[in-house]
Design a protein around this motif. Structure first.
Motif, PDB file in Angstrom:
ATOM      1  N   UNK A  37      13.897  16.641 -47.839  1.00 32.51           N
ATOM      2  CA  UNK A  37      14.740  16.369 -46.671  1.00 32.51           C
ATOM      3  C   UNK A  37      13.936  15.705 -45.564  1.00 32.51           C
ATOM      4  N   UNK A  38      14.611  14.876 -44.777  1.00 34.29           N
ATOM      5  CA  UNK A  38      13.965  14.216 -43.646  1.00 34.29           C
ATOM      6  C   UNK A  38      14.615  14.670 -42.348  1.00 34.29           C
ATOM      7  N   UNK A  39      13.859  14.586 -41.272  1.00 28.22           N
ATOM      8  CA  UNK A  39      14.377  14.973 -39.953  1.00 28.22           C
ATOM      9  C   UNK A  39      14.625  13.768 -39.074  1.00 28.22           C
ATOM     10  N   UNK A  40      14.202  12.597 -39.550  1.00 24.02           N
ATOM     11  CA  UNK A  40      14.408  11.370 -38.788  1.00 24.02           C
ATOM     12  C   UNK A  40      14.317  10.179 -39.725  1.00 24.02           C
ATOM     13  N   UNK A  41      14.976   9.115 -39.326  1.00 26.90           N
ATOM     14  CA  UNK A  41      14.921   7.850 -40.054  1.00 26.90           C
ATOM     15  C   UNK A  41      14.588   6.770 -39.035  1.00 26.90           C
ATOM     16  N   UNK A  42      13.698   5.884 -39.412  1.00 23.35           N
ATOM     17  CA  UNK A  42      13.377   4.744 -38.570  1.00 23.35           C
ATOM     18  C   UNK A  42      14.009   3.501 -39.167  1.00 23.35           C
ATOM     19  N   UNK A  43      14.755   2.776 -38.341  1.00 25.40           N
ATOM     20  CA  UNK A  43      15.321   1.483 -38.733  1.00 25.40           C
ATOM     21  C   UNK A  43      14.343   0.439 -38.242  1.00 25.40           C
ATOM     22  N   UNK A  44      13.772  -0.329 -39.166  1.00 30.19           N
ATOM     23  CA  UNK A  44      12.703  -1.237 -38.790  1.00 30.19           C
ATOM     24  C   UNK A  44      13.048  -2.706 -38.778  1.00 30.19           C
ATOM     25  N   UNK A  73      17.156  10.685 -34.983  1.00 26.20           N
ATOM     26  CA  UNK A  73      17.122  12.046 -35.511  1.00 26.20           C
ATOM     27  C   UNK A  73      18.339  12.300 -36.375  1.00 26.20           C
ATOM     28  N   UNK A  74      18.104  12.436 -37.656  1.00 30.43           N
ATOM     29  CA  UNK A  74      19.141  12.874 -38.588  1.00 30.43           C
ATOM     30  C   UNK A  74      18.467  13.789 -39.594  1.00 30.43           C
ATOM     31  N   UNK A  75      19.158  14.813 -40.034  1.00 29.57           N
ATOM     32  CA  UNK A  75      18.612  15.744 -41.013  1.00 29.57           C
ATOM     33  C   UNK A  75      19.284  15.436 -42.334  1.00 29.57           C
ATOM     34  N   UNK A  76      18.606  14.689 -43.190  1.00 25.77           N
ATOM     35  CA  UNK A  76      19.243  14.142 -44.382  1.00 25.77           C
ATOM     36  C   UNK A  76      18.505  14.494 -45.665  1.00 25.77           C
ATOM     37  N   UNK A  77      19.294  14.689 -46.737  1.00 22.77           N
ATOM     38  CA  UNK A  77      18.694  14.834 -48.067  1.00 22.77           C
ATOM     39  C   UNK A  77      18.997  13.617 -48.941  1.00 22.77           C
ATOM     40  N   UNK A  78      19.946  12.772 -48.518  1.00 21.89           N
ATOM     41  CA  UNK A  78      20.241  11.515 -49.226  1.00 21.89           C
ATOM     42  C   UNK A  78      20.658  10.471 -48.215  1.00 21.89           C
ATOM     43  N   UNK A  79      20.164   9.263 -48.399  1.00 18.35           N
ATOM     44  CA  UNK A  79      20.642   8.098 -47.652  1.00 18.35           C
ATOM     45  C   UNK A  79      21.431   7.268 -48.656  1.00 18.35           C
ATOM     46  N   UNK A  80      22.685   7.064 -48.369  1.00 14.83           N
ATOM     47  CA  UNK A  80      23.588   6.386 -49.303  1.00 14.83           C
ATOM     48  C   UNK A  80      23.433   4.866 -49.238  1.00 14.83           C
ATOM     49  N   UNK A  81      23.508   4.236 -50.407  1.00 16.31           N
ATOM     50  CA  UNK A  81      23.517   2.770 -50.478  1.00 16.31           C
ATOM     51  C   UNK A  81      24.847   2.263 -49.930  1.00 16.31           C
TER      52      UNK A  81
END
Length: 89
Positions: A33-40, A68-76
């Motif tokens: 799981x992630x607590x954050x995603x960076x859009x680059x 800040x997002x708490x994610x276990x999957x990032x959808x295509x």
């Protein structure tokens, strides 16, 4: 799935120590799981599965930067933002 942000690891409010590329997928969860995603690269939406509740959540549109997002999957499907990375601890 292990939780890199348990009481024995870097706290949820702590800084990221490194980052890895995210490849959005409609069939595979992230390695942890992630607590954050960076859009680059390009701003846009991020569709994700919430790590605790399992709810599928759309965002956005979001600008380039860390979110800040708490994610276990990032959808295509439903994700238009590019250059996604995830912090590791």
């Amino acid at each position: 799935m292990s939780d890199n942000f348990s009481a024995t690891a870097t706290r949820i409010t702590g800084p990221a120590l490194s980052a890895f590329a995210i490849t959005p997928s409609d069939s595979n969860d992230l390695p942890a799981p992630v607590r954050a995603v960076t859009i680059g690269t390009l701003p846009g939406t991020v569709r994700y599965t919430h790590a605790r509740t399992g709810a599928i959540c759309p965002t956005g549109p979001l600008p380039v930067g860390q979110h800040s997002i708490w994610a276990k999957r990032i959808w295509y499907t439903g994700t238009t933002a590019t250059g996604l990375t995830r912090p590791l601890k």
